[in-house]
Design an enzyme around this catalytic site. Structure first.
Site, PDB file in Angstrom:
ATOM      1  N   PHE A  11       0.839  -1.204   0.000  1.00 58.90           N
ATOM      2  CA  PHE A  11       0.000   0.000   0.000  1.00 58.90           C
ATOM      3  C   PHE A  11       0.884   1.268   0.000  1.00 58.90           C
ATOM      4  CE2 PHE A  11      -2.091   2.834   3.342  1.00 58.90           C
ATOM      5  CZ  PHE A  11      -2.715   3.638   2.407  1.00 58.90           C
ATOM      6  N   ASP A  31       9.987  -6.549  -3.735  1.00 61.49           N
ATOM      7  CA  ASP A  31       8.864  -7.063  -2.946  1.00 61.49           C
ATOM      8  C   ASP A  31       8.781  -8.575  -3.144  1.00 61.49           C
ATOM      9  OD1 ASP A  31       6.163  -5.268  -1.851  1.00 61.49           O
ATOM     10  OD2 ASP A  31       6.021  -7.456  -1.900  1.00 61.49           O
ATOM     11  N   THR A  35       2.307  -9.716   1.340  1.00 56.64           N
ATOM     12  CA  THR A  35       1.025  -9.021   1.587  1.00 56.64           C
ATOM     13  C   THR A  35       0.726  -7.992   0.498  1.00 56.64           C
ATOM     14  OG1 THR A  35       2.145  -7.403   3.001  1.00 56.64           O
ATOM     15  CG2 THR A  35       1.140  -9.278   4.105  1.00 56.64           C
ATOM     16  N   GLY A  36       1.666  -7.775  -0.404  1.00 57.77           N
ATOM     17  CA  GLY A  36       1.469  -6.766  -1.455  1.00 57.77           C
ATOM     18  C   GLY A  36       0.754  -7.333  -2.671  1.00 57.77           C
ATOM     19  N   ASP A  56      13.024 -11.479  -1.417  1.00 58.56           N
ATOM     20  CA  ASP A  56      12.714 -11.418   0.011  1.00 58.56           C
ATOM     21  C   ASP A  56      13.887 -10.712   0.689  1.00 58.56           C
ATOM     22  OD1 ASP A  56      12.483 -11.930   2.727  1.00 58.56           O
ATOM     23  OD2 ASP A  56      11.800 -13.996   2.454  1.00 58.56           O
ATOM     24  N   SER A  75       7.280  -5.004   5.182  1.00 55.83           N
ATOM     25  CA  SER A  75       6.871  -5.727   6.396  1.00 55.83           C
ATOM     26  C   SER A  75       5.358  -5.911   6.341  1.00 55.83           C
ATOM     27  CB  SER A  75       7.192  -4.941   7.673  1.00 55.83           C
ATOM     28  OG  SER A  75       6.589  -5.568   8.790  1.00 55.83           O
ATOM     29  N   ALA A 114      10.832   2.678   7.668  1.00 50.42           N
ATOM     30  CA  ALA A 114       9.421   2.874   8.016  1.00 50.42           C
ATOM     31  C   ALA A 114       9.141   2.192   9.350  1.00 50.42           C
ATOM     32  CB  ALA A 114       8.522   2.280   6.925  1.00 50.42           C
ATOM     33  N   TYR A 145       5.614  -7.980  15.553  1.00 52.49           N
ATOM     34  CA  TYR A 145       5.669  -6.747  14.767  1.00 52.49           C
ATOM     35  C   TYR A 145       6.347  -5.634  15.580  1.00 52.49           C
ATOM     36  CZ  TYR A 145       3.888  -2.784  11.953  1.00 52.49           C
ATOM     37  OH  TYR A 145       3.756  -1.661  11.166  1.00 52.49           O
ATOM     38  N   TYR A 159      23.936   1.579  12.654  1.00 46.89           N
ATOM     39  CA  TYR A 159      24.580   1.909  11.373  1.00 46.89           C
ATOM     40  C   TYR A 159      24.857   3.407  11.256  1.00 46.89           C
ATOM     41  CZ  TYR A 159      24.967  -2.567   9.116  1.00 46.89           C
ATOM     42  OH  TYR A 159      25.392  -3.832   8.777  1.00 46.89           O
TER      43      TYR A 159
HETATM   44  P1  NAD Z   1       1.548  -3.598   3.089  1.00 45.03           P
HETATM   45  O1  NAD Z   1       1.381  -4.951   3.695  1.00 45.03           O
HETATM   46  O2  NAD Z   1       0.531  -3.133   2.115  1.00 45.03           O
HETATM   47  O3  NAD Z   1       2.970  -3.455   2.411  1.00 45.03           O
HETATM   48  C1  NAD Z   1       4.121  -4.135   2.844  1.00 45.03           C
HETATM   49  C2  NAD Z   1       4.835  -4.670   1.617  1.00 45.03           C
HETATM   50  O4  NAD Z   1       6.065  -5.299   2.035  1.00 45.03           O
HETATM   51  C3  NAD Z   1       4.028  -5.738   0.877  1.00 45.03           C
HETATM   52  O5  NAD Z   1       4.005  -5.458  -0.494  1.00 45.03           O
HETATM   53  C4  NAD Z   1       4.780  -7.037   1.180  1.00 45.03           C
HETATM   54  O6  NAD Z   1       4.608  -7.991   0.172  1.00 45.03           O
HETATM   55  C5  NAD Z   1       6.198  -6.529   1.312  1.00 45.03           C
HETATM   56  N1  NAD Z   1       7.072  -7.406   2.124  1.00 45.03           N
HETATM   57  C6  NAD Z   1       6.843  -7.892   3.355  1.00 45.03           C
HETATM   58  N2  NAD Z   1       7.881  -8.651   3.765  1.00 45.03           N
HETATM   59  C7  NAD Z   1       8.797  -8.625   2.765  1.00 45.03           C
HETATM   60  C8  NAD Z   1      10.072  -9.222   2.581  1.00 45.03           C
HETATM   61  N3  NAD Z   1      10.646  -9.999   3.514  1.00 45.03           N
HETATM   62  N4  NAD Z   1      10.740  -8.986   1.416  1.00 45.03           N
HETATM   63  C9  NAD Z   1      10.194  -8.202   0.443  1.00 45.03           C
HETATM   64  N5  NAD Z   1       8.975  -7.620   0.565  1.00 45.03           N
HETATM   65  C10 NAD Z   1       8.289  -7.833   1.706  1.00 45.03           C
HETATM   66  O7  NAD Z   1       1.646  -2.567   4.323  1.00 45.03           O
HETATM   67  P2  NAD Z   1       1.735  -0.973   4.315  1.00 45.03           P
HETATM   68  O8  NAD Z   1       0.598  -0.462   5.084  1.00 45.03           O
HETATM   69  O9  NAD Z   1       2.016  -0.471   2.975  1.00 45.03           O
HETATM   70  O10 NAD Z   1       3.029  -0.760   5.222  1.00 45.03           O
HETATM   71  C11 NAD Z   1       4.303  -0.470   4.652  1.00 45.03           C
HETATM   72  C12 NAD Z   1       5.325  -0.199   5.750  1.00 45.03           C
HETATM   73  O11 NAD Z   1       4.902   0.915   6.534  1.00 45.03           O
HETATM   74  C13 NAD Z   1       5.497  -1.366   6.716  1.00 45.03           C
HETATM   75  O12 NAD Z   1       6.845  -1.469   7.092  1.00 45.03           O
HETATM   76  C14 NAD Z   1       4.667  -0.959   7.904  1.00 45.03           C
HETATM   77  O13 NAD Z   1       5.150  -1.507   9.097  1.00 45.03           O
HETATM   78  C15 NAD Z   1       4.816   0.552   7.896  1.00 45.03           C
HETATM   79  N6  NAD Z   1       3.687   1.201   8.553  1.00 45.03           N
HETATM   80  C16 NAD Z   1       2.482   1.324   7.929  1.00 45.03           C
HETATM   81  C17 NAD Z   1       1.429   1.925   8.587  1.00 45.03           C
HETATM   82  C18 NAD Z   1       0.064   2.129   7.940  1.00 45.03           C
HETATM   83  O14 NAD Z   1      -0.828   2.677   8.594  1.00 45.03           O
HETATM   84  N7  NAD Z   1      -0.162   1.769   6.699  1.00 45.03           N
HETATM   85  C19 NAD Z   1       1.586   2.391   9.905  1.00 45.03           C
HETATM   86  C20 NAD Z   1       2.824   2.226  10.502  1.00 45.03           C
HETATM   87  C21 NAD Z   1       3.866   1.651   9.813  1.00 45.03           C
END
Ligand code: NAD
Length: 308
Positions: A11, A31, A35-36, A56, A75, A114, A145, A159
């Site tokens: 997202f 990616d 979850t994407g 990954d 994540s 993030a 998480y 780092y």
């Molecule tokens: P999301 O699940 O839509 O996107 C996460 C993406 O990471 C997915 O496309 C998934 O396939 C990919 N991914 C997961 N593990 C992976 C790996 N080991 N290797 C490669 N790709 C991997 O979630 P989002 O809402 O877009 O969140 C994105 C980031 O922002 C995350 O790190 C999340 O913790 C952080 N975040 C989001 C929110 C929110 O409200 N949306 C709030 C706080 C933090």
């Protein structure tokens, strides 16, 4: 810049890909689709400024060529997803972050992580400033998480201190908008899907827990400003407009003109009772403020869910 966006098919990651490309940067999205969705980046696949690598980040990843900035947005992010993929979440937020930090060090690139308001756990202060150390249950179901994010922040600071990598940490508060997965269980996609289908809208607990929702376009601008700044310490990015989950359900029912009723279910373990960012730092250091009103952002999001 050549920008690597890990989690680029997710997202937030996919909105960042669009944003960086619109600013004339080149983007490499990485990616593993845990979850994407491919649909989130489909429109970019033929763009010469965009490259996609399926990998990954918790495995050894090699990216050839010049990279100026690494953004780690990979994540699982919704409680439903990280409870379904606990070990993957822990590995992504530990080995994955270390791998990308090492990549940034070798490429002499900036690194932006993030992080999340979940590092504050079930907070005992409201709003939450960056100086608050949090109230996290290290052994609860959400810990895969929360603790992975806290480990990642420690790794980023290591780092910065020991290798001089130009690091940034954004602590993201609940963000919503088009591109969210309608089945990921987060309040906004869940309530909209239920209201559009005329099913009962399920609120957990009494519904008096609060959240503060930020529209994705505001978040993306804040992330960009942080990357371009010189500020090395965590910055909260979120919308301080705090509402209860019951109020959110009522607004969504009104905006979708739905006949759905609200029903209440048992509160999941360690669900935070309140969430509101203190954005003093973002305002002062980044000159950033969210400007999309909740009802406007929700209308856009409802339009997206209707189109699916
Ligand atoms: P999301 O699940 O839509 O996107 C996460 C993406 O990471 C997915 O496309 C998934 O396939 C990919 N991914 C997961 N593990 C992976 C790996 N080991 N290797 C490669 N790709 C991997 O979630 P989002 O809402 O877009 O969140 C994105 C980031 O922002 C995350 O790190 C999340 O913790 C952080 N975040 C989001 C929110 C929110 O409200 N949306 C709030 C706080 C933090």
């Amino acid at each position: 810049m050549n920008v690597l966006i890990a989690g680029g098919a997710g997202f937030l990651g996919s909105h960042l890909c669009d944003f960086f490309i619109s600013k004339n940067h080149k983007v490499i999205a990485v990616d593993n689709f845990i979850t994407g969705k491919k649909e989130n980046i489909k429109h970019l696949l033929k763009n010469k400024k965009f490259k996609f690598i399926k990998a990954d980040i918790s495995k050894n990843i090699k990216i050839p060529g010049k990279i100026d900035a690494v953004l780690n947005f990979a994540s699982p992010a919704s409680p439903k997803d990280y409870i379904k993929y606990p070990l993957e979440t822990l590995k992504t937020g530990s080995l994955g972050t270390l791998n990308l930090l090492e990549l940034a060090r070798l490429k002499k690139a900036k690194f932006l992580f993030a992080s999340t308001s979940e590092v504050y756990g079930d907070p005992l202060v409201n709003p939450q400033p960056e100086e608050y150390w949090g109230n996290v249950n290290s052994i609860g179901i959400r810990s895969v998480y929360d603790e992975a994010k806290r480990f990642s922040e420690a790794a980023v600071m290591c780092y910065l201190r020991d290798y001089g990598v130009k690091t940034r940490i954004v602590r993201i508060f609940n963000t919503y908008g088009p591109g969210m997965n309608e089945k990921d269980g987060r309040a906004i996609p869940e309530f909209i899907s239920q209201a559009l289908a005329g099913r009962p809208v399920t609120v957990f607990g009494s519904g008096r827990q609060t959240r503060s929702f930020c529209f994705v376009s505001d978040l993306v601008k804040g992330v960009y400003k942080l990357l371009m700044s010189d500020y090395k310490y965590p910055v909260n990015i979120g919308n301080p407009n705090e509402i209860t989950l019951k109020e959110l359900a009522e607004i969504i029912i009104k905006l979708t003109a739905s006949k759905s009723k609200i029903i209440y279910k048992e509160l999941p373990q360690d669900d935070p009772k309140m969430r509101r960012p203190d954005i003093t730092k973002a305002k002062k250091i980044l000159k950033w403020l969210p400007d999309v009103q909740l009802e406007d952002g929700l209308r856009e999001t409802i339009k997206y869910f209707k189109s699916l």
